[in-house]
Scaffold this motif. Structure first.
Motif, PDB file in Angstrom:
ATOM      1  N   CYS A 122     -13.795  -8.526   9.251  1.00 23.43           N
ATOM      2  CA  CYS A 122     -13.891  -7.774   8.008  1.00 23.43           C
ATOM      3  C   CYS A 122     -14.254  -8.734   6.897  1.00 23.43           C
ATOM      4  N   GLN A 123     -15.361  -8.449   6.235  1.00 26.61           N
ATOM      5  CA  GLN A 123     -15.799  -9.307   5.137  1.00 26.61           C
ATOM      6  C   GLN A 123     -15.626  -8.563   3.823  1.00 26.61           C
ATOM      7  N   CYS A 124     -14.713  -9.049   3.002  1.00 27.47           N
ATOM      8  CA  CYS A 124     -14.425  -8.357   1.747  1.00 27.47           C
ATOM      9  C   CYS A 124     -14.846  -9.207   0.562  1.00 27.47           C
ATOM     10  N   ASN A 125     -15.892  -8.750  -0.097  1.00 27.27           N
ATOM     11  CA  ASN A 125     -16.412  -9.438  -1.283  1.00 27.27           C
ATOM     12  C   ASN A 125     -15.990  -8.726  -2.554  1.00 27.27           C
ATOM     13  N   ARG A 126     -15.406  -7.547  -2.362  1.00 30.76           N
ATOM     14  CA  ARG A 126     -15.026  -6.720  -3.485  1.00 30.76           C
ATOM     15  C   ARG A 126     -13.720  -7.201  -4.058  1.00 30.76           C
ATOM     16  N   HIS A 127     -13.530  -6.943  -5.314  1.00 30.58           N
ATOM     17  CA  HIS A 127     -12.221  -7.265  -5.877  1.00 30.58           C
ATOM     18  C   HIS A 127     -11.264  -6.122  -5.584  1.00 30.58           C
ATOM     19  N   VAL A 128     -10.171  -6.438  -4.919  1.00 29.96           N
ATOM     20  CA  VAL A 128      -9.144  -5.428  -4.684  1.00 29.96           C
ATOM     21  C   VAL A 128      -7.967  -5.804  -5.570  1.00 29.96           C
ATOM     22  N   SER A 129      -7.636  -4.947  -6.511  1.00 35.09           N
ATOM     23  CA  SER A 129      -6.558  -5.299  -7.442  1.00 35.09           C
ATOM     24  C   SER A 129      -5.219  -5.295  -6.713  1.00 35.09           C
ATOM     25  N   ALA A 130      -4.278  -6.065  -7.254  1.00 31.80           N
ATOM     26  CA  ALA A 130      -2.987  -6.215  -6.582  1.00 31.80           C
ATOM     27  C   ALA A 130      -2.283  -4.874  -6.417  1.00 31.80           C
ATOM     28  N   ASP A 131      -2.458  -3.969  -7.406  1.00 26.32           N
ATOM     29  CA  ASP A 131      -1.746  -2.691  -7.275  1.00 26.32           C
ATOM     30  C   ASP A 131      -2.394  -1.753  -6.266  1.00 26.32           C
ATOM     31  N   GLN A 132      -3.653  -2.043  -5.883  1.00 31.09           N
ATOM     32  CA  GLN A 132      -4.280  -1.211  -4.851  1.00 31.09           C
ATOM     33  C   GLN A 132      -4.106  -1.814  -3.466  1.00 31.09           C
ATOM     34  N   SER A 133      -3.610  -3.049  -3.430  1.00 32.45           N
ATOM     35  CA  SER A 133      -3.612  -3.773  -2.159  1.00 32.45           C
ATOM     36  C   SER A 133      -2.702  -3.126  -1.115  1.00 32.45           C
ATOM     37  N   PHE A 134      -1.647  -2.446  -1.553  1.00 36.51           N
ATOM     38  CA  PHE A 134      -0.745  -1.823  -0.585  1.00 36.51           C
ATOM     39  C   PHE A 134      -1.476  -0.742   0.216  1.00 36.51           C
ATOM     40  N   GLN A 135      -2.171   0.140  -0.513  1.00 39.69           N
ATOM     41  CA  GLN A 135      -2.904   1.221   0.152  1.00 39.69           C
ATOM     42  C   GLN A 135      -4.006   0.637   1.047  1.00 39.69           C
ATOM     43  N   TRP A 136      -4.607  -0.442   0.546  1.00 41.24           N
ATOM     44  CA  TRP A 136      -5.687  -1.101   1.284  1.00 41.24           C
ATOM     45  C   TRP A 136      -5.172  -1.607   2.628  1.00 41.24           C
ATOM     46  N   ALA A 137      -4.076  -2.352   2.574  1.00 42.57           N
ATOM     47  CA  ALA A 137      -3.501  -2.922   3.797  1.00 42.57           C
ATOM     48  C   ALA A 137      -3.029  -1.825   4.738  1.00 42.57           C
ATOM     49  N   GLN A 138      -2.494  -0.756   4.148  1.00 39.92           N
ATOM     50  CA  GLN A 138      -2.022   0.372   4.944  1.00 39.92           C
ATOM     51  C   GLN A 138      -3.175   0.996   5.730  1.00 39.92           C
TER      52      GLN A 138
END
Lengths: 275, 282
Positions: A122-138
């Motif tokens: 998985c290559q992530c170049n996008r900025h994922v904000s800390a408050d969205q990271s939970f949903q992202w990881a989920q």
């Protein structure tokens, strides 16, 4: 707030927000939730599985420019197919080309190896904000079967926030630091990130999930000085090519130098400091 | 969600739960750090919640020379079976606007585990002290009815701790507006700015024996405040025995006498960043 060193910070406290005491829970910025999207072929394959999860034995997660350049050149050696992506909101300054194929694009794609479909990158170049990271990881752990996989997370961080007994002017940058989950038995190829340093944001959220869910994961962080992507910073990751889980899925790249230069050139367009 | 590190079922009905809330100066967390490191508490579980901002690092309680990796996350639960204490250590602030969600989840979790009693450690802005609060102890307490019944006059007589003065409203009404309200207990408010979720937790857990131990502090190097609140907690719970210095002469040389009794964790070093190059000032 005036701090120990005398600089004035715009907040009254590092720990709490004064506004929060007024219970203004509605005044939240509107953000779209991260979305995971699989390719048509992948969706068809997933239909046949019972748990709708993509099987995986080795998973490499690259976050940020340096880690992505390294993954592009040294890790994704064989033929890889784009099977999906995780999408978050874009910022005003984020670039995207029409084909979404340039390494400078703010994208986040999941790739699968042709010859061994259990290898995912998985290559992530996008900025994922800390408050969205939970949903992202989920999303990630819900859709990819990582419980038996070897996971490597690669990312880079500024030395500005790095604390050590050595004055920051004497630090030999770039350098690597690692952290691993309890289930990851191998020892990382570099030093463990020393206290009181810590990681935040998406890399930290992913590692928290992997630790809590008892997955086998290791994170390598390149501490670098340059704001813009630099050949040395990318090459700082080279030593991990010889260790689990990366060593099993790569082979030397003959065109590495040329590819590196190409990527640097692409990014140099954004570097307007000395123009 | 709470994830236990083992499959063992927790039996915490005789245990005291210590919950530091993220508050001004992080005094509660600092005190919790001291308790965890001094009692060599064992990590028994993780809390993974969308309201918490993520952070990971190596073991903050490891020995100085340790080279192994024991990753720590932003919110963990520690247990000491010998002293019968459970501590929830939260190492990161909340996602903006999602505090309530977490406070509700946490109070449900606390109720579910049937602790013997609960201690909430928190702090509030020192600049908000009223004139009559300025002199004397910086500590204040709040007791739930169950704690009130259980402890009696203990906190007042044995520990000299005073209840937090409630206020009529905020911003402060004029004297004439106040007069009729002063006698009416309904109009009194708990005013504890900067204390994070302490108030929400306290109000949600009224049915349990809960003590809120708070301190007036300002942001800065709050290690001393952390020690002070840990000392107060110790007076109540007798977690550790305080070693008395035998040599009186020695004592006068140490300004911070008694600090040695708490084991300061490794993570407290370099609070103000890296060491700097001494040559800068030559």
């Amino acid at each position: 707030m005036a701090t120990f060193f005398g600089e004035i910070l715009p907040v009254t406290s590092r720990a709490v927000d004064l506004d929060e005491d007024e219970d203004d829970e509605e005044a939240l910025p509107i953000q779209c939730e991260p979305i995971l999207h699989w390719s048509k072929r992948m969706r068809a394959e997933l239909e046949k599985t019972s748990d709708k999860k993509v099987p995986c034995s080795n998973f490499v997660m690259a976050i940020g420019l340096e880690a992505n350049a390294f993954t592009e050149i040294y890790v994704k050696q064989f033929n890889y197919e784009r099977v999906g992506g995780i999408f978050t909101s874009l910022g005003d300054e984020d670039q995207l080309t029409l084909s979404n194929a340039s390494p400078t694009d703010k994208t986040c794609y999941i790739w699968r190896c042709h010859s061994n479909p259990s290898i995912l990158v998985c290559q992530c170049n996008r900025h994922v904000s800390a408050d969205q990271s939970f949903q992202w990881a989920q999303l990630l752990v819900d859709n990819i079967e990582l419980s038996t996989a070897y996971i490597a997370v690669l990312t880079a961080s500024d030395t500005g926030g790095y604390c050590s007994e050595v004055p920051s002017s004497d630090l030999d940058t770039p350098f690597l630091r690692a952290l691993k989950t309890e289930k990851f038995m191998a020892s990382p190829v570099c030093k463990i990130l020393e206290q009181p340093n810590m990681l935040t944001g998406l890399p930290a959220q992913l590692m928290s999930f992997f630790q809590v869910l008892r997955y086998k994961a290791v994170i390598y962080v390149c501490f670098k000085e340059n704001k813009y992507v630099d050949i040395l910073d990318v090459k700082a990751f080279m030593s991990i090519l010889n260790v689990t889980p990366i060593k099993d899925i790569t082979e030397p790249n003959k065109n590495a130098e040329q590819m590196l230069r190409d990527i640097m050139e692409l990014h140099a367009v954004n570097d307007t400091l000395y123009m | 969600m709470y994830i236990s590190t083992s499959n063992r079922k927790h039996a915490w009905q005789d245990y005291t739960l210590i919950v530091p809330t993220v508050s001004v100066g992080n005094v509660g967390q600092l005190a919790a750090d001291l308790v965890i490191s001094t009692l060599w508490m064992e990590r028994v579980g993780f809390i993974l919640h969308p309201s918490l901002l993520p952070c990971v690092g190596n073991n903050p309680f490891a020995h100085e020379d340790a080279t192994s990796c024991k990753m720590t996350t932003c919110c963990e639960v520690y247990e000491s079976t010998s002293t019968q204490v459970v501590v929830i250590q939260q190492r990161a602030p909340f996602v903006k606007g999602r505090r309530k969600e977490y406070a509700q989840w946490l109070s449900a979790w606390i109720k579910e585990h049937n602790f013997y009693q609960v201690a909430i450690l928190t702090s509030t802005f020192a600049q908000e002290r009223l004139d009559h609060q300025l002199v004397g102890s910086p500590f204040r307490i709040l007791k739930s009815p169950a704690m009130e019944a259980r402890s009696g006059e203990f906190f007042k007589t044995k520990m000299d701790l005073q209840d937090l003065e409630s206020r009529v409203s905020f911003p402060a009404p004029s004297r004439t507006q106040q007069e009729p309200n002063l006698t009416n207990p309904e109009s009194k408010l708990l005013y504890m700015p900067g204390s994070g979720i302490a108030k929400m937790l306290f109000e949600d857990c009224q049915s349990l024996p809960v003590l809120v131990l708070m301190m007036f502090v300002s942001e800065g190097d709050n290690a001393g405040d952390g020690l002070a609140i840990a000392d107060q907690l110790n007076q109540w719970l007798n977690l550790i025995t305080i070693k008395k210095e035998a040599n009186k002469e020695l004592q006068s040389h140490h300004v911070a006498t008694g600090i040695m009794k708490w084991k300061i964790p490794m993570s407290w070093k370099l609070v103000f960043g890296s060491k700097f190059d001494q040559k800068l000032y030559q």
